[in-house]
Design a protein around this motif. Structure first.
Motif, PDB file in Angstrom:
ATOM      1  N   VAL A 224      -3.324  -2.641 -10.100  1.00 45.43           N
ATOM      2  CA  VAL A 224      -2.397  -2.388  -8.992  1.00 45.43           C
ATOM      3  C   VAL A 224      -1.334  -1.372  -9.404  1.00 45.43           C
ATOM      4  CG1 VAL A 224      -0.612  -3.423  -7.526  1.00 45.43           C
ATOM      5  CG2 VAL A 224      -2.742  -4.662  -7.960  1.00 45.43           C
ATOM      6  N   ALA A 225      -1.254  -0.278  -8.652  1.00 44.14           N
ATOM      7  CA  ALA A 225      -0.192   0.720  -8.843  1.00 44.14           C
ATOM      8  C   ALA A 225      -0.063   1.148 -10.298  1.00 44.14           C
ATOM      9  CB  ALA A 225       1.141   0.175  -8.320  1.00 44.14           C
ATOM     10  N   GLU A 226      -1.211   1.341 -10.953  1.00 48.49           N
ATOM     11  CA  GLU A 226      -1.181   1.800 -12.344  1.00 48.49           C
ATOM     12  C   GLU A 226      -0.709   3.248 -12.414  1.00 48.49           C
ATOM     13  OE1 GLU A 226      -4.099   2.071 -16.283  1.00 48.49           O
ATOM     14  OE2 GLU A 226      -4.902   1.386 -14.363  1.00 48.49           O
ATOM     15  N   GLY A 227      -1.138   4.038 -11.434  1.00 43.20           N
ATOM     16  CA  GLY A 227      -0.687   5.413 -11.330  1.00 43.20           C
ATOM     17  C   GLY A 227      -0.042   5.648  -9.974  1.00 43.20           C
ATOM     18  N   ASP A 230      -2.279   5.970  -6.867  1.00 42.80           N
ATOM     19  CA  ASP A 230      -2.748   4.777  -6.169  1.00 42.80           C
ATOM     20  C   ASP A 230      -1.828   4.466  -4.986  1.00 42.80           C
ATOM     21  OD1 ASP A 230      -4.162   2.471  -5.548  1.00 42.80           O
ATOM     22  OD2 ASP A 230      -3.462   1.331  -7.287  1.00 42.80           O
ATOM     23  N   LEU A 231      -0.529   4.538  -5.219  1.00 40.38           N
ATOM     24  CA  LEU A 231       0.450   4.292  -4.157  1.00 40.38           C
ATOM     25  C   LEU A 231       0.352   5.354  -3.067  1.00 40.38           C
ATOM     26  CD1 LEU A 231       2.859   2.920  -2.842  1.00 40.38           C
ATOM     27  CD2 LEU A 231       4.354   4.168  -4.429  1.00 40.38           C
ATOM     28  N   HIS A 232       0.293   6.613  -3.465  1.00 33.84           N
ATOM     29  CA  HIS A 232       0.213   7.699  -2.487  1.00 33.84           C
ATOM     30  C   HIS A 232      -1.023   7.557  -1.604  1.00 33.84           C
ATOM     31  CE1 HIS A 232       2.893  10.529  -5.116  1.00 33.84           C
ATOM     32  NE2 HIS A 232       3.573   9.590  -4.520  1.00 33.84           N
ATOM     33  N   HIS A 233      -2.151   7.180  -2.217  1.00 37.45           N
ATOM     34  CA  HIS A 233      -3.398   6.996  -1.456  1.00 37.45           C
ATOM     35  C   HIS A 233      -3.236   5.900  -0.414  1.00 37.45           C
ATOM     36  CE1 HIS A 233      -7.231   4.930  -0.671  1.00 37.45           C
ATOM     37  NE2 HIS A 233      -7.761   6.141  -0.701  1.00 37.45           N
ATOM     38  N   CYS A 234      -2.641   4.795  -0.821  1.00 37.85           N
ATOM     39  CA  CYS A 234      -2.511   3.658   0.092  1.00 37.85           C
ATOM     40  C   CYS A 234      -1.583   3.996   1.262  1.00 37.85           C
ATOM     41  CB  CYS A 234      -1.995   2.440  -0.674  1.00 37.85           C
ATOM     42  SG  CYS A 234      -2.335   0.859   0.134  1.00 37.85           S
ATOM     43  N   LEU A 235      -0.482   4.669   0.967  1.00 39.37           N
ATOM     44  CA  LEU A 235       0.450   5.062   2.026  1.00 39.37           C
ATOM     45  C   LEU A 235      -0.203   6.046   3.001  1.00 39.37           C
ATOM     46  CD1 LEU A 235       3.698   5.546  -0.108  1.00 39.37           C
ATOM     47  CD2 LEU A 235       3.293   3.745   1.588  1.00 39.37           C
ATOM     48  N   LYS A 236      -0.943   7.011   2.463  1.00 38.89           N
ATOM     49  CA  LYS A 236      -1.568   8.041   3.293  1.00 38.89           C
ATOM     50  C   LYS A 236      -2.740   7.494   4.093  1.00 38.89           C
ATOM     51  CE  LYS A 236      -3.689  12.633   3.006  1.00 38.89           C
ATOM     52  NZ  LYS A 236      -4.078  13.746   2.084  1.00 38.89           N
ATOM     53  N   THR A 237      -3.551   6.644   3.455  1.00 39.06           N
ATOM     54  CA  THR A 237      -4.788   6.168   4.094  1.00 39.06           C
ATOM     55  C   THR A 237      -4.557   4.972   5.007  1.00 39.06           C
ATOM     56  OG1 THR A 237      -5.992   6.913   2.124  1.00 39.06           O
ATOM     57  CG2 THR A 237      -7.172   5.449   3.648  1.00 39.06           C
ATOM     58  N   TYR A 238      -3.682   4.049   4.589  1.00 42.85           N
ATOM     59  CA  TYR A 238      -3.512   2.802   5.330  1.00 42.85           C
ATOM     60  C   TYR A 238      -2.118   2.630   5.929  1.00 42.85           C
ATOM     61  CZ  TYR A 238      -7.846   1.828   2.875  1.00 42.85           C
ATOM     62  OH  TYR A 238      -9.132   1.914   2.381  1.00 42.85           O
ATOM     63  N   GLY A 239      -1.213   3.544   5.591  1.00 43.78           N
ATOM     64  CA  GLY A 239       0.140   3.449   6.143  1.00 43.78           C
ATOM     65  C   GLY A 239       0.912   2.259   5.629  1.00 43.78           C
ATOM     66  N   LYS A 240       0.591   1.788   4.436  1.00 42.81           N
ATOM     67  CA  LYS A 240       1.282   0.627   3.870  1.00 42.81           C
ATOM     68  C   LYS A 240       1.265   0.721   2.351  1.00 42.81           C
ATOM     69  CE  LYS A 240      -1.828  -1.905   5.928  1.00 42.81           C
ATOM     70  NZ  LYS A 240      -2.661  -3.011   6.453  1.00 42.81           N
ATOM     71  N   ARG A 241       2.087  -0.079   1.700  1.00 42.60           N
ATOM     72  CA  ARG A 241       2.120  -0.118   0.239  1.00 42.60           C
ATOM     73  C   ARG A 241       0.980  -0.988  -0.280  1.00 42.60           C
ATOM     74  NH1 ARG A 241       6.809   2.133  -1.902  1.00 42.60           N
ATOM     75  NH2 ARG A 241       6.400   1.077  -3.892  1.00 42.60           N
ATOM     76  N   ILE A 242       0.704  -0.848  -1.562  1.00 46.98           N
ATOM     77  CA  ILE A 242      -0.497  -1.467  -2.140  1.00 46.98           C
ATOM     78  C   ILE A 242      -0.490  -2.985  -1.996  1.00 46.98           C
ATOM     79  CG2 ILE A 242      -1.763  -1.860  -4.289  1.00 46.98           C
ATOM     80  CD1 ILE A 242      -0.762   0.958  -5.158  1.00 46.98           C
ATOM     81  N   VAL A 243       0.591  -3.630  -2.384  1.00 48.83           N
ATOM     82  CA  VAL A 243       0.619  -5.095  -2.335  1.00 48.83           C
ATOM     83  C   VAL A 243       0.522  -5.587  -0.894  1.00 48.83           C
ATOM     84  CG1 VAL A 243       1.949  -7.165  -2.935  1.00 48.83           C
ATOM     85  CG2 VAL A 243       1.871  -5.240  -4.523  1.00 48.83           C
ATOM     86  N   ILE A 264       5.630  -0.625  -7.860  1.00 47.21           N
ATOM     87  CA  ILE A 264       5.845  -1.611  -6.806  1.00 47.21           C
ATOM     88  C   ILE A 264       7.338  -1.735  -6.567  1.00 47.21           C
ATOM     89  CG2 ILE A 264       3.717  -2.878  -7.296  1.00 47.21           C
ATOM     90  CD1 ILE A 264       5.437  -4.993  -8.717  1.00 47.21           C
ATOM     91  N   ASN A 265       7.711  -2.147  -5.345  1.00 50.84           N
ATOM     92  CA  ASN A 265       9.129  -2.256  -5.002  1.00 50.84           C
ATOM     93  C   ASN A 265       9.539  -3.720  -4.829  1.00 50.84           C
ATOM     94  OD1 ASN A 265       8.263  -3.063  -2.467  1.00 50.84           O
ATOM     95  ND2 ASN A 265       8.827  -1.159  -1.426  1.00 50.84           N
ATOM     96  N   PRO A 266      10.813  -4.014  -4.598  1.00 55.80           N
ATOM     97  CA  PRO A 266      11.268  -5.405  -4.471  1.00 55.80           C
ATOM     98  C   PRO A 266      10.551  -6.190  -3.375  1.00 55.80           C
ATOM     99  CG  PRO A 266      13.143  -3.986  -4.855  1.00 55.80           C
ATOM    100  CD  PRO A 266      11.970  -3.076  -4.654  1.00 55.80           C
ATOM    101  N   HIS A 267      10.238  -5.534  -2.256  1.00 56.16           N
ATOM    102  CA  HIS A 267       9.494  -6.211  -1.187  1.00 56.16           C
ATOM    103  C   HIS A 267       8.141  -6.688  -1.697  1.00 56.16           C
ATOM    104  CE1 HIS A 267       7.023  -6.779   2.378  1.00 56.16           C
ATOM    105  NE2 HIS A 267       6.259  -5.764   2.003  1.00 56.16           N
ATOM    106  N   GLU A 268       7.453  -5.834  -2.453  1.00 62.97           N
ATOM    107  CA  GLU A 268       6.153  -6.227  -2.992  1.00 62.97           C
ATOM    108  C   GLU A 268       6.298  -7.344  -4.020  1.00 62.97           C
ATOM    109  OE1 GLU A 268       3.255  -2.495  -3.139  1.00 62.97           O
ATOM    110  OE2 GLU A 268       5.305  -1.950  -3.755  1.00 62.97           O
TER     111      GLU A 268
END
Length: 444
Positions: A224-227, A230-243, A264-268
């Protein structure tokens, strides 16, 4: 019965954490008693005795994130490999290696890894496997090596769409078949999870296929969010953060283990905490891949169950202990951080994570716990007591100081010599296989 004694005993049991001159009594695969040396020898006069010669007697180490398949990459030079970032490292090195592995390579990679684990005092391993050159049967090859070497293992296969839908389906089915097999195992030495690479290589369709083939008794093991990619892909493809995506896909939960969690951020973190999901930190790998430093100290402070792994970078848990200790001090510019958090991860977190998959209590020396014990060659220069154990360990020992390793009551190494397998023969076979792998990769 077996007694390991004549050493300083570090129990990791809060009731009696340290004995200056103690002994551990093993009855089969279970610890029978821990106490002063002379009392234990008098109580069990017929027991076989292993002399610690004044060294440390400790619970064996647990590694909650390994990559057995990477064994033959040590010293490997790949033509044209010149990575500019994390994705180049994945595709240019690791995916190239795993696409060229045969089933026999996987078996020998496991043998090589388990040998090094034993020599570093590691008796429980959570492995995250990939071999897209030979998917079917690969987990069973690793399990074969685990049985031969005597190392307790929780295995999974890395599901990914990176090599197409058919390979992804094969990966799901390999996990499913091995999970069914492991759930029937009664030795408490083999467990299984539904493995996943990372969300950026897994489609919704493959996520659904994995969920449909996963029994409720097990969770997922996923990077999860190793690079940052990974985060950029999830935001662009799914409109949400990884967790958030993992939450929506019902991947989070008390049996699920998230690797890395750098971006990852505090929400995650709130979601991870609320779902009682586990996290594993891999400091050397994160630094070596220039991925960044995760907010691991905050995860621990929030009460998230966090463990320590090696990501295949090493098989020496003390090496990772040392690296994590200085990484977070450096990253936070705080010399007081990591003193308690990192040993908590290694000695408490890893044991609790293992406890969600294995029945017998691990990571502690007390009556009824698993007979997983090591002897470490260490003669402290300064006074050693219950209050400064971790300071002695982080500055005083490495995995190579382990002289004797006992797993599930079986002596796997004594005086640095493996007792159950022919190390020279296995290593010769591994060298031959590694040479063959390198030739296939560079002649492709």
């Amino acid at each position: 019965m077996l007694i390991l004694g004549n050493g300083r005993v570090i129990t990791r049991d809060a009731k009696e954490p340290f004995l200056e001159n103690g002994a551990v009594v093993l009855d089969g695969n279970t610890i029978q008693q821990v106490g002063p040396l002379e009392e234990m020898k008098k109580a069990y006069p017929e027991a076989e005795f292993i002399d610690a010669r004044g060294g440390l007697i400790m619970p064996a180490f647990i590694n909650v994130h390994e990559h057995i398949y990477s064994s033959f990459a040590r010293g490997l030079s790949i033509n044209g490999y010149n990575p500019k970032g994390f994705l180049d490292i994945l595709d240019g090195m690791w995916w190239t290696v795993d696409r060229n592995l045969t089933l026999h390579d996987t078996y020998l990679s496991a043998m090589a890894t388990y040998i090094e684990c034993i020599k570093n005092g590691v008796t429980t391993v959570f492995d995250h496997h990939a071999s897209f050159g030979s998917v079917k049967g690969s987990l069973f090859e690793i399990e074969k090596a685990a049985k031969e070497t005597g190392v307790r293992s929780c295995l999974c296969y890395e599901i990914s769409d990176r090599d197409g839908k058919e390979k992804a389906k094969e990966a799901v089915m390999e996990n499913a078949e091995f999970i069914r097999y492991a759930l029937k195992d009664e030795t408490d030495m083999i467990a299984a999870m539904m493995g996943m690479h990372a969300q950026f290589t897994i489609s919704d369709e493959t996520m659904e296929l994995a969920a449909a083939n996963k029994p409720d008794e097990v969770g997922y093991h996923i990077h999860v969010a190793e690079g940052i990619e990974d985060l950029h892909h999830c935001l662009k493809t799914y409109g949400k953060r990884i967790v958030d995506r993992l939450m929506d896909c019902k991947i989070l939960g008390e049996k699920t283990l998230l690797g890395h969690c750098i971006y990852i951020n505090p929400h995650e973190m709130d979601l991870i905490k609320e779902t009682d999901t586990m996290v594993v930190h891999n400091p050397e790998s994160n630094m070596g891949n220039a991925c960044g430093c995760p907010p691991t100290m905050e995860l621990v402070h929030r009460g998230i169950l966090t463990g320590l792994g090696t990501d295949g970078y090493t098989h020496d848990m003390m090496e990772s202990f040392k690296a994590a200790n200085v990484l977070h001090k450096h990253h936070l510019c705080d010399p007081n951080t990591a003193w308690t958090e990192v040993p908590q991860m290694l000695f408490e977190g890893n044991a609790k994570i293992a406890g969600r998959y294995f029945k017998k209590e691990l990571g502690v020396l007390k009556k009824g716990a698993a007979a997983d014990v090591i002897i470490v060659n260490y003669d402290p220069l300064t006074p050693m007591h219950a209050g400064n154990i971790n300071g002695h360990l982080v500055f005083g020992i490495t995995g190579h100081d382990v002289t004797t390793t006992v797993a599930n009551g079986k002596v796997l190494m004594k005086d640095r010599k493996l007792t159950e397998i022919d190390e020279a023969k296995v290593m010769a076979d591994c060298r031959q296989a590694a040479t063959g792998l390198a030739k296939r990769i560079n002649n492709r």
